[in-house]
Design a protein around this motif. Structure first.
Motif, PDB file in Angstrom:
ATOM      1  N   GLY A  42      -8.493 -13.636  -3.651  1.00  0.00           N
ATOM      2  CA  GLY A  42      -8.392 -14.787  -4.536  1.00  0.00           C
ATOM      3  C   GLY A  42      -9.622 -15.646  -4.341  1.00  0.00           C
ATOM      4  O   GLY A  42      -9.872 -16.114  -3.228  1.00  0.00           O
ATOM      5  N   LEU A  43     -10.396 -15.842  -5.392  1.00  0.00           N
ATOM      6  CA  LEU A  43     -11.626 -16.628  -5.315  1.00  0.00           C
ATOM      7  C   LEU A  43     -11.512 -17.866  -6.186  1.00  0.00           C
ATOM      8  O   LEU A  43     -10.949 -17.816  -7.282  1.00  0.00           O
ATOM      9  N   THR A  44     -12.034 -18.977  -5.719  1.00  0.00           N
ATOM     10  CA  THR A  44     -11.930 -20.234  -6.448  1.00  0.00           C
ATOM     11  C   THR A  44     -13.226 -20.551  -7.179  1.00  0.00           C
ATOM     12  O   THR A  44     -14.299 -20.102  -6.795  1.00  0.00           O
ATOM     13  N   GLY A  45     -13.087 -21.338  -8.245  1.00  0.00           N
ATOM     14  CA  GLY A  45     -14.270 -21.787  -8.949  1.00  0.00           C
ATOM     15  C   GLY A  45     -14.166 -21.677 -10.448  1.00  0.00           C
ATOM     16  O   GLY A  45     -14.988 -22.221 -11.176  1.00  0.00           O
ATOM     17  N   PHE A  46     -13.153 -20.960 -10.966  1.00  0.00           N
ATOM     18  CA  PHE A  46     -13.043 -20.779 -12.411  1.00  0.00           C
ATOM     19  C   PHE A  46     -11.576 -20.777 -12.831  1.00  0.00           C
ATOM     20  O   PHE A  46     -10.783 -19.972 -12.353  1.00  0.00           O
ATOM     21  N   ALA A  47     -11.219 -21.702 -13.734  1.00  0.00           N
ATOM     22  CA  ALA A  47      -9.902 -21.717 -14.398  1.00  0.00           C
ATOM     23  C   ALA A  47      -8.744 -21.570 -13.425  1.00  0.00           C
ATOM     24  O   ALA A  47      -7.845 -20.766 -13.633  1.00  0.00           O
ATOM     25  N   ASP A  48      -8.759 -22.370 -12.371  1.00  0.00           N
ATOM     26  CA  ASP A  48      -7.706 -22.286 -11.365  1.00  0.00           C
ATOM     27  C   ASP A  48      -6.561 -23.225 -11.751  1.00  0.00           C
ATOM     28  O   ASP A  48      -6.341 -24.253 -11.118  1.00  0.00           O
ATOM     29  N   ALA A  49      -5.821 -22.865 -12.790  1.00  0.00           N
ATOM     30  CA  ALA A  49      -4.762 -23.716 -13.308  1.00  0.00           C
ATOM     31  C   ALA A  49      -3.682 -23.931 -12.253  1.00  0.00           C
ATOM     32  O   ALA A  49      -3.259 -22.993 -11.578  1.00  0.00           O
ATOM     33  N   GLY A  50      -3.245 -25.176 -12.127  1.00  0.00           N
ATOM     34  CA  GLY A  50      -2.233 -25.506 -11.133  1.00  0.00           C
ATOM     35  C   GLY A  50      -2.708 -25.344  -9.706  1.00  0.00           C
ATOM     36  O   GLY A  50      -1.901 -25.350  -8.777  1.00  0.00           O
ATOM     37  N   SER A  51      -4.023 -25.176  -9.530  1.00  0.00           N
ATOM     38  CA  SER A  51      -4.604 -24.893  -8.206  1.00  0.00           C
ATOM     39  C   SER A  51      -3.893 -23.708  -7.547  1.00  0.00           C
ATOM     40  O   SER A  51      -3.717 -23.679  -6.327  1.00  0.00           O
ATOM     41  N   GLY A  52      -3.506 -22.739  -8.371  1.00  0.00           N
ATOM     42  CA  GLY A  52      -2.764 -21.600  -7.851  1.00  0.00           C
ATOM     43  C   GLY A  52      -3.519 -20.812  -6.809  1.00  0.00           C
ATOM     44  O   GLY A  52      -2.986 -20.512  -5.729  1.00  0.00           O
ATOM     45  N   VAL A  53      -4.779 -20.479  -7.108  1.00  0.00           N
ATOM     46  CA  VAL A  53      -5.572 -19.682  -6.177  1.00  0.00           C
ATOM     47  C   VAL A  53      -5.961 -20.512  -4.958  1.00  0.00           C
ATOM     48  O   VAL A  53      -5.925 -20.029  -3.819  1.00  0.00           O
ATOM     49  N   THR A  54      -6.330 -21.770  -5.174  1.00  0.00           N
ATOM     50  CA  THR A  54      -6.706 -22.648  -4.059  1.00  0.00           C
ATOM     51  C   THR A  54      -5.556 -22.799  -3.076  1.00  0.00           C
ATOM     52  O   THR A  54      -5.736 -22.661  -1.857  1.00  0.00           O
ATOM     53  N   GLN A  55      -4.359 -23.078  -3.599  1.00  0.00           N
ATOM     54  CA  GLN A  55      -3.196 -23.230  -2.717  1.00  0.00           C
ATOM     55  C   GLN A  55      -2.833 -21.913  -2.036  1.00  0.00           C
ATOM     56  O   GLN A  55      -2.506 -21.889  -0.844  1.00  0.00           O
ATOM     57  N   PHE A  56      -2.888 -20.830  -2.788  1.00  0.00           N
ATOM     58  CA  PHE A  56      -2.586 -19.504  -2.253  1.00  0.00           C
ATOM     59  C   PHE A  56      -3.489 -19.196  -1.058  1.00  0.00           C
ATOM     60  O   PHE A  56      -3.020 -18.812   0.022  1.00  0.00           O
ATOM     61  N   SER A  57      -4.781 -19.401  -1.239  1.00  0.00           N
ATOM     62  CA  SER A  57      -5.742 -19.087  -0.178  1.00  0.00           C
ATOM     63  C   SER A  57      -5.579 -20.005   1.015  1.00  0.00           C
ATOM     64  O   SER A  57      -5.546 -19.551   2.172  1.00  0.00           O
ATOM     65  N   SER A  58      -5.490 -21.308   0.772  1.00  0.00           N
ATOM     66  CA  SER A  58      -5.386 -22.253   1.882  1.00  0.00           C
ATOM     67  C   SER A  58      -4.082 -22.066   2.642  1.00  0.00           C
ATOM     68  O   SER A  58      -4.033 -22.221   3.870  1.00  0.00           O
ATOM     69  N   HIS A  59      -3.012 -21.715   1.926  1.00  0.00           N
ATOM     70  CA  HIS A  59      -1.723 -21.502   2.590  1.00  0.00           C
ATOM     71  C   HIS A  59      -1.799 -20.302   3.527  1.00  0.00           C
ATOM     72  O   HIS A  59      -1.314 -20.364   4.665  1.00  0.00           O
ATOM     73  N   LEU A  60      -2.397 -19.218   3.069  1.00  0.00           N
ATOM     74  CA  LEU A  60      -2.510 -18.033   3.925  1.00  0.00           C
ATOM     75  C   LEU A  60      -3.351 -18.330   5.162  1.00  0.00           C
ATOM     76  O   LEU A  60      -2.990 -17.958   6.276  1.00  0.00           O
ATOM     77  N   LEU A  61      -4.473 -19.019   4.980  1.00  0.00           N
ATOM     78  CA  LEU A  61      -5.350 -19.287   6.107  1.00  0.00           C
ATOM     79  C   LEU A  61      -4.745 -20.304   7.082  1.00  0.00           C
ATOM     80  O   LEU A  61      -5.069 -20.281   8.272  1.00  0.00           O
ATOM     81  N   SER A  62      -3.876 -21.174   6.580  1.00  0.00           N
ATOM     82  CA  SER A  62      -3.292 -22.186   7.467  1.00  0.00           C
ATOM     83  C   SER A  62      -2.017 -21.716   8.150  1.00  0.00           C
ATOM     84  O   SER A  62      -1.593 -22.319   9.147  1.00  0.00           O
ATOM     85  N   THR A  63      -1.403 -20.658   7.648  1.00  0.00           N
ATOM     86  CA  THR A  63      -0.121 -20.227   8.217  1.00  0.00           C
ATOM     87  C   THR A  63      -0.169 -18.877   8.912  1.00  0.00           C
ATOM     88  O   THR A  63       0.739 -18.562   9.688  1.00  0.00           O
ATOM     89  N   LEU A  64      -1.205 -18.071   8.661  1.00  0.00           N
ATOM     90  CA  LEU A  64      -1.246 -16.722   9.213  1.00  0.00           C
ATOM     91  C   LEU A  64      -2.378 -16.581  10.235  1.00  0.00           C
ATOM     92  O   LEU A  64      -3.440 -17.205  10.109  1.00  0.00           O
ATOM     93  N   GLU A  65      -2.154 -15.728  11.203  1.00  0.00           N
ATOM     94  CA  GLU A  65      -3.210 -15.355  12.141  1.00  0.00           C
ATOM     95  C   GLU A  65      -4.297 -14.591  11.385  1.00  0.00           C
ATOM     96  O   GLU A  65      -4.008 -13.697  10.592  1.00  0.00           O
ATOM     97  N   HIS A  66      -5.560 -14.947  11.620  1.00  0.00           N
ATOM     98  CA  HIS A  66      -6.644 -14.260  10.909  1.00  0.00           C
ATOM     99  C   HIS A  66      -7.935 -14.332  11.719  1.00  0.00           C
ATOM    100  O   HIS A  66      -8.118 -15.231  12.540  1.00  0.00           O
ATOM    101  N   THR A  67      -8.814 -13.366  11.460  1.00  0.00           N
ATOM    102  CA  THR A  67     -10.108 -13.269  12.131  1.00  0.00           C
ATOM    103  C   THR A  67     -11.167 -12.899  11.103  1.00  0.00           C
ATOM    104  O   THR A  67     -10.928 -12.059  10.231  1.00  0.00           O
ATOM    105  N   ASP A  68     -12.347 -13.508  11.205  1.00  0.00           N
ATOM    106  CA  ASP A  68     -13.452 -13.153  10.314  1.00  0.00           C
ATOM    107  C   ASP A  68     -13.851 -11.693  10.505  1.00  0.00           C
ATOM    108  O   ASP A  68     -13.995 -11.228  11.644  1.00  0.00           O
ATOM    109  N   VAL A  69     -14.046 -11.000   9.414  1.00  0.00           N
ATOM    110  CA  VAL A  69     -14.600  -9.649   9.453  1.00  0.00           C
ATOM    111  C   VAL A  69     -16.029  -9.648   8.911  1.00  0.00           C
ATOM    112  O   VAL A  69     -16.938  -9.090   9.520  1.00  0.00           O
ATOM    113  N   ALA A  70     -16.217 -10.297   7.766  1.00  0.00           N
ATOM    114  CA  ALA A  70     -17.543 -10.357   7.150  1.00  0.00           C
ATOM    115  C   ALA A  70     -17.713 -11.703   6.465  1.00  0.00           C
ATOM    116  O   ALA A  70     -16.781 -12.212   5.838  1.00  0.00           O
ATOM    117  N   THR A  71     -18.898 -12.281   6.578  1.00  0.00           N
ATOM    118  CA  THR A  71     -19.224 -13.552   5.939  1.00  0.00           C
ATOM    119  C   THR A  71     -20.345 -13.329   4.941  1.00  0.00           C
ATOM    120  O   THR A  71     -21.397 -12.776   5.285  1.00  0.00           O
TER     121      THR A  71
END
Length: 309
Positions: free
Chosen positions: A26-55
């Motif tokens: 999910g990428l942000t920056g275009f037609a993110d109605a209801g902030s669906g993608v923004t909330q989806f991404s931030s929720h996953l990163l704030s609630t799940l264990e995660h590690t950077d693989v590639a930047t």
């Protein structure tokens, strides 16, 4: 085209990425109605264990003038610079099932090279499937479940979940191109487009994130936490319903949307959920005018009296 691998840097500290995982994007920056993608991404990163693989390299892919990063001005000096990021993560769902998560800003430049870079990473980690989310505004009522348009080559998901299947040209985003290239290569791919009430397009609509998470779960078998989002959604909907109940004209407009939505879902002769047979529909401006104060509402914003929620 220059080497796609020059667009990203692998994390040297990660020991191993399991092969055969699902990619969720999910990428942000275009037609993110209801902030669906923004909330989806931030929720996953704030609630799940995660590690950077590639930047990915923002200096190559991002137009800073169009999407300026923020920096904090602390009385007499600058601090806390927050640059935009685009990363591939190794994440774990609630059952500790691993998956890959691609999230951050949508590239402004070099889409073909970016797509080739993602495909390179998919090959490197032998990704099983890819699923991504996007959200657009539609003249649909908030009193009905959020509908989906499903694209890709996973016919079972399209058949069971896609409620609107138009023949139309649409402005594309970077993940559309990735989906197109993956289809050409035979990768299993599904794109979920959330159809968000157009009068809520400028809000943070928690139901959008919930629907995105549920859709990804249906496609991958991954389990995501949603309790906090569901409580936020109950509060959000209660606020909207209060606005609708207090204004007869607004209630009629929402009622019209309900009638058209229900007729379309019942396979009526109406050819599209967007309009009636005369091509008329309540405009976003009409509804937004009635919800002017409410449209400033954010999940952690203020109510009409200025009291923090």
């Amino acid at each position: 085209m220059r080497e796609p691998s020059e667009l990203y840097e692998l994390n040297p500290d990660i020991d191993r990425v399991p092969e055969g995982l699902h990619l969720v994007a999910g990428l942000t920056g275009f037609a993110d109605a209801g902030s669906g993608v923004t909330q989806f991404s931030s929720h996953l990163l704030s609630t799940l264990e995660h590690t950077d693989v590639a930047t990915f390299d923002a200096d190559i892919l991002l137009d800073y003038r169009a999407r300026r990063p923020t920096i904090y001005f602390d009385q007499d000096h600058l601090s806390d610079y927050q640059p935009a990021t685009l990363k591939l993560y190794l994440a774990y769902d609630e059952l500790h099932q691993p998956f890959l998560l691609l999230t951050g800003f949508e590239p402004d430049f070099q889409w073909e090279r970016f797509t080739a870079a993602v495909l390179e990473l998919l090959d490197r980690y032998k990704v099983k499937s890819a699923t991504w989310v996007h959200s657009i505004p539609m003249p649909v009522p908030h009193t009905r479940p959020i509908g989906l348009t499903v694209s890709g080559n996973r016919a079972e998901l399209i058949e069971s979940m896609s409620v609107w299947r138009p023949h139309t040209q649409v402005p594309s985003n970077a993940l559309h191109l990735l989906e197109y290239r993956m289809q050409q290569l035979g990768y299993p791919i599904a794109g979920f487009v959330l159809l968000i009430p157009h009068y809520l397009a400028d809000t943070e609509y928690p139901a959008a994130a919930i629907t995105a998470l549920e859709s990804i779960g249906a496609a991958t078998g991954l389990i995501f936490p949603t309790d906090s989002l569901r409580q936020q959604d109950r509060d959000f909907i209660a606020n909207i319903d209060e606005q609708v109940a207090a204004n007869g004209e607004l209630g009629r407009l929402v009622g019209t949307l309900e009638e058209r939505h229900d007729a379309y879902m019942a396979d009526s002769p109406i050819h599209s959920p967007l309009t009636d047979v005369d091509g008329e529909l309540p405009s976003a401006d009409e509804i937004a005018a009635e919800l002017e104060n409410f449209l400033a509402f954010r999940r952690h914003g203020d109510d009409e009296t200025g009291t923090a929620r």
